[in-house]
Enzyme design. Structure first.
Site, mmCIF file in Angstrom:
data_model
loop_
_atom_site.group_PDB
_atom_site.id
_atom_site.type_symbol
_atom_site.label_atom_id
_atom_site.label_comp_id
_atom_site.label_asym_id
_atom_site.label_seq_id
_atom_site.Cartn_x
_atom_site.Cartn_y
_atom_site.Cartn_z
ATOM 1 C CG HIS A 94 -5.142 -3.243 -3.499
ATOM 2 N ND1 HIS A 94 -4.724 -2.799 -4.728
ATOM 3 C CD2 HIS A 94 -4.033 -3.444 -2.756
ATOM 4 C CE1 HIS A 94 -3.390 -2.737 -4.721
ATOM 5 N NE2 HIS A 94 -2.956 -3.129 -3.543
ATOM 6 C CD GLU A 164 -1.926 -1.048 -0.697
ATOM 7 O OE1 GLU A 164 -1.045 -1.901 -0.774
ATOM 8 O OE2 GLU A 164 -2.852 -0.962 -1.503
HETATM 9 O O1 LIG Z 1 -0.172 -2.688 -3.605
HETATM 10 C C1 LIG Z 1 0.665 -3.171 -2.862
HETATM 11 C C2 LIG Z 1 0.305 -4.221 -1.887
HETATM 12 O O2 LIG Z 1 -1.076 -4.394 -1.817
HETATM 13 C C3 LIG Z 1 2.082 -2.776 -2.933
HETATM 14 O O3 LIG Z 1 2.647 -3.319 -4.067
HETATM 15 P P1 LIG Z 1 4.226 -3.187 -4.264
HETATM 16 O O4 LIG Z 1 4.846 -3.763 -2.992
HETATM 17 O O5 LIG Z 1 4.534 -4.000 -5.478
HETATM 18 O O6 LIG Z 1 4.517 -1.737 -4.422
#
Ligand SMILES: O=C(CO)COP(=O)(O)O
Length: 247
Positions: A94, A164
């Site tokens: 992550h 992400e």
């Molecule tokens: O890092 C995330 C999920 O792992 C995304 O977070 P948000 O949906 O709060 O932007």
């Protein structure tokens, strides 16, 4: 090839017994699209509580793990422990782990290999920071992350890739569906060229970064977006709308 839509709620370091209990009640009684695989990633200390209270139709994930089964590694948990307590998945790589805790591609690769040895499903995150995007090196960053992942995966059936957009996480503004689709298509092309066409077609690539109930449908309609990893939105009843984005 149909890829089952996959939605992971990443609770990060949030919640209490009370609030998690309420969230679980909401999820257990919600009307959810049965064609969606739903995974809740709880803080380590609440994993067993979550597993015991959440309906068995949901999976539960840890948010991190270490690279050996046991030993003098204060503060860490191992894939064997995660399995022992009844979880099926772990999130690895992550952006929090990469950029706050300084985890390298190589270290994340070791974690993937060890989690797979223990038969845990891995949700592996990739993605660029705002700085990297501004420098125009997004593809380079993502492909280097992919190489470290591919070098360590033994069983692609137990991998979900999560793109992400680091610059969209926690901002309330998701990346555009066009941007995400373009990146996912590039990742699939990379898999085709570097792993196999079968893996490229079958692996699920989900998107994370400010996914919300009102924006998820347009994202879900893109052909290479196979689900979401959701932070803030996973702590609210809105998560139900996100799970149902394709319904
Ligand atoms: O890092 C995330 C999920 O792992 C995304 O977070 P948000 O949906 O709060 O932007």
């Amino acid at each position: 090839m149909t890829r089952k839509f996959f939605v992971c709620g990443n609770w990060k370091m949030n919640g209490s017994k009370k609030s998690i209990g309420e969230l679980i009640q909401t999820l257990n009684t919600a009307k959810l699209d049965p064609n969606v695989e739903v995974v809740c990633a709880a803080p380590a200390i609440y994993l067993e509580l979550t597993r015991s209270e959440l309906d068995p139709k949901f999976s539960v994930a840890a948010q991190n793990c270490y690279i050996v089964p046991s030993g003098g590694f204060t503060g860490e948990i191992s894939p064997a422990m995660i399995k022992d307590c009844g979880m099926d998945w772990v999130i690895l790589g992550h952006s929090t782990r990469r950029h706050i805790f300084g985890e390298s591609n190589e270290f994340i690769g070791q974690k993937i290999a060890h989690a797979q040895e223990n038969d845990l499903g891995v949700i592996v995150c990739i993605g660029e920071t705002r700085e990297e995007k501004e420098k125009g090196i997004t593809d380079q960053v993502i492909f280097a992350q992919m190489k470290a992942i591919a070098d360590n995966v033994k069983d692609w059936n137990k991998v979900v890739l999560a793109y992400e957009a680091g610059w969209a996480i926690g901002t309330g503004n998701a990346a555009s569906p066009q941007h995400v689709q373009q990146i996912h298509a590039k990742v699939r092309e990379w898999l085709k060229n570097n792993v196999s066409e079968a893996v490229a077609n079958s692996v699920r690539i989900i998107y994370g970064g400010s996914v919300r109930g009102d924006t998820c449908r347009e994202l879900a309609a893109q052909k290479d977006i196979d689900g979401f990893i959701v932070g803030k939105g996973s702590l609210k009843p809105e998560f139900v709308d996100i799970v149902n984005a394709k319904a």
